[in-house]
Scaffold this motif. Structure first.
Motif, PDB file in Angstrom:
ATOM      1  N   ASP A  82      -9.342  -3.226  23.482  1.00 57.93           N
ATOM      2  CA  ASP A  82      -8.035  -2.670  23.868  1.00 57.93           C
ATOM      3  C   ASP A  82      -7.457  -1.758  22.779  1.00 57.93           C
ATOM      4  O   ASP A  82      -6.463  -1.072  23.015  1.00 57.93           O
ATOM      5  CB  ASP A  82      -7.039  -3.767  24.298  1.00 57.93           C
ATOM      6  CG  ASP A  82      -6.816  -4.861  23.272  1.00 57.93           C
ATOM      7  OD1 ASP A  82      -7.780  -5.258  22.589  1.00 57.93           O
ATOM      8  OD2 ASP A  82      -5.672  -5.339  23.147  1.00 57.93           O
ATOM      9  N   HIS A  83      -8.109  -1.727  21.611  1.00 56.81           N
ATOM     10  CA  HIS A  83      -7.663  -0.865  20.503  1.00 56.81           C
ATOM     11  C   HIS A  83      -8.643   0.258  20.187  1.00 56.81           C
ATOM     12  O   HIS A  83      -8.334   1.130  19.370  1.00 56.81           O
ATOM     13  CB  HIS A  83      -7.427  -1.711  19.242  1.00 56.81           C
ATOM     14  CG  HIS A  83      -6.400  -2.784  19.461  1.00 56.81           C
ATOM     15  ND1 HIS A  83      -5.113  -2.695  18.994  1.00 56.81           N
ATOM     16  CD2 HIS A  83      -6.466  -3.962  20.161  1.00 56.81           C
ATOM     17  CE1 HIS A  83      -4.432  -3.766  19.379  1.00 56.81           C
ATOM     18  NE2 HIS A  83      -5.234  -4.549  20.096  1.00 56.81           N
ATOM     19  N   ASP A 175      -1.486  -7.737  17.002  1.00 50.98           N
ATOM     20  CA  ASP A 175      -2.539  -8.754  17.114  1.00 50.98           C
ATOM     21  C   ASP A 175      -2.521  -9.735  15.932  1.00 50.98           C
ATOM     22  O   ASP A 175      -3.552 -10.141  15.421  1.00 50.98           O
ATOM     23  CB  ASP A 175      -3.917  -8.096  17.308  1.00 50.98           C
ATOM     24  CG  ASP A 175      -3.993  -7.339  18.629  1.00 50.98           C
ATOM     25  OD1 ASP A 175      -3.127  -6.472  18.873  1.00 50.98           O
ATOM     26  OD2 ASP A 175      -4.887  -7.630  19.443  1.00 50.98           O
ATOM     27  N   HIS A 228       2.571  -5.254  22.398  1.00 53.15           N
ATOM     28  CA  HIS A 228       1.411  -6.056  22.851  1.00 53.15           C
ATOM     29  C   HIS A 228       1.903  -7.182  23.773  1.00 53.15           C
ATOM     30  O   HIS A 228       1.593  -8.360  23.589  1.00 53.15           O
ATOM     31  CB  HIS A 228       0.632  -6.598  21.645  1.00 53.15           C
ATOM     32  CG  HIS A 228      -0.846  -6.752  21.887  1.00 53.15           C
ATOM     33  ND1 HIS A 228      -1.362  -7.685  22.751  1.00 53.15           N
ATOM     34  CD2 HIS A 228      -1.918  -6.082  21.396  1.00 53.15           C
ATOM     35  CE1 HIS A 228      -2.685  -7.607  22.748  1.00 53.15           C
ATOM     36  NE2 HIS A 228      -3.050  -6.615  21.944  1.00 53.15           N
TER      37      HIS A 228
HETATM   38 ZN   LIG Z   1      -5.032  -6.312  21.284  1.00 54.40          ZN
END
Ligand SMILES: [Zn+2]
Ligand SMILES: [Zn+2]
Length: 258
Positions: A82-83, A175, A228
């Motif tokens: 996702d990054h 995160d 996030h």
């Molecule tokens: Zn993430």
């Protein structure tokens, strides 16, 4: 030359984004644009310099939305998809500008070499493939981009070390589940803090809302934006009302001046 330092939230959602594919959750069905969250990323701009933190699967859409025609650097927090899954979409910048400078920990580059082998091919590389300039960074070594110092902060995402970045009065961390007091010292005095807050329930690798609020108490920034965010957190408008003064949920397209 514009000397204003601005931050634009390209995405503020957790790994699946909001709406989640196939979900009938009311937040996924919400008509409020603030409840639509692409994968996390921010665009930082000062002088004539533009950089992006993380390059997730929505990178192309985010860059088009914000009319960005030049990116001078991409900073990566960690290797999760996702990054990083938008890596192929740096190609238009390669055609216009040449190699794209990426700043990441060497472990992150090792992972990218495995997952995007075609990008790092040294023999018979496909001519249209993305080109990456690898600049290794670590928590102990600040670096300079666009004439400003970037302080690197280490936090832990379950057991995985992730990097956060401080540029003058702005700090971006995502995160995060735990962080040492020593690293928190690097953040103190920051005016604007961006940090992850997933949902109210606990999670093994992300701050939940109460852990994120505890962290804000330790850092004491002037203003905090949470990112996030999972759909399970609730409707943007309702969660926003429950937060302390000077603590907000970020939303996609939000632009702030540092
Ligand atoms: Zn993430
Ligand atoms: Zn992650």
């Amino acid at each position: 030359m514009d000397s204003t330092f601005t931050v634009t939230f390209l995405g503020t959602g957790t790994s699946q984004g909001i709406p989640v594919i196939g979900s009938n959750h009311p937040v996924c069905k919400s008509l409020d644009p603030k409840d639509k969250r692409l994968r996390v990323s921010v665009l930082l701009r000062w002088d004539d310099f533009t950089c992006v933190i993380d390059c997730g699967p929505d990178f192309r859409q985010q860059i088009l939305r914000e009319n960005v025609s030049r990116v001078d650097a991409i900073l990566l927090t960690h290797e999760h998809s996702d990054h990083t899954a938008g890596l192929d979409d740096i190609r238009p910048f390669n055609f216009m500008q040449g190699n794209m400078p990426f700043y990441a920990h060497k472990r992150v580059f090792k992972s990218l070499h495995e997952r995007f082998a075609y990008i790092f091919e040294t023999v018979n590389k496909y001519p249209g493939a993305p080109s990456v300039e690898e600049i290794e960074i670590d928590k102990d070594t600040p670096f300079i981009i666009g004439g400003k110092e970037v302080i690197v902060i280490e936090a832990f995402h379950d057991k995985l070390p992730v990097l956060g970045f401080r540029v003058e009065g702005f700090t971006y961390l995502t995160d995060v589940k735990t962080i040492t007091d020593k690293e928190i010292e690097k953040i103190k005095g920051t005016k604007v803090l961006v940090v992850n807050a997933l949902r109210e329930e606990e999670h093994y690798s992300h701050f939940n809302l109460s852990e994120a609020l505890d962290f804000v108490q330790k850092v004491k920034p002037e203003t905090t934006y949470f990112t996030h965010i999972s759909h399970i957190m609730g409707f943007h408008e309702e969660v926003e009302k429950k937060l302390p003064q000077n603590v907000h949920l970020a939303f996609d397209t939000l632009t702030i001046t540092i």
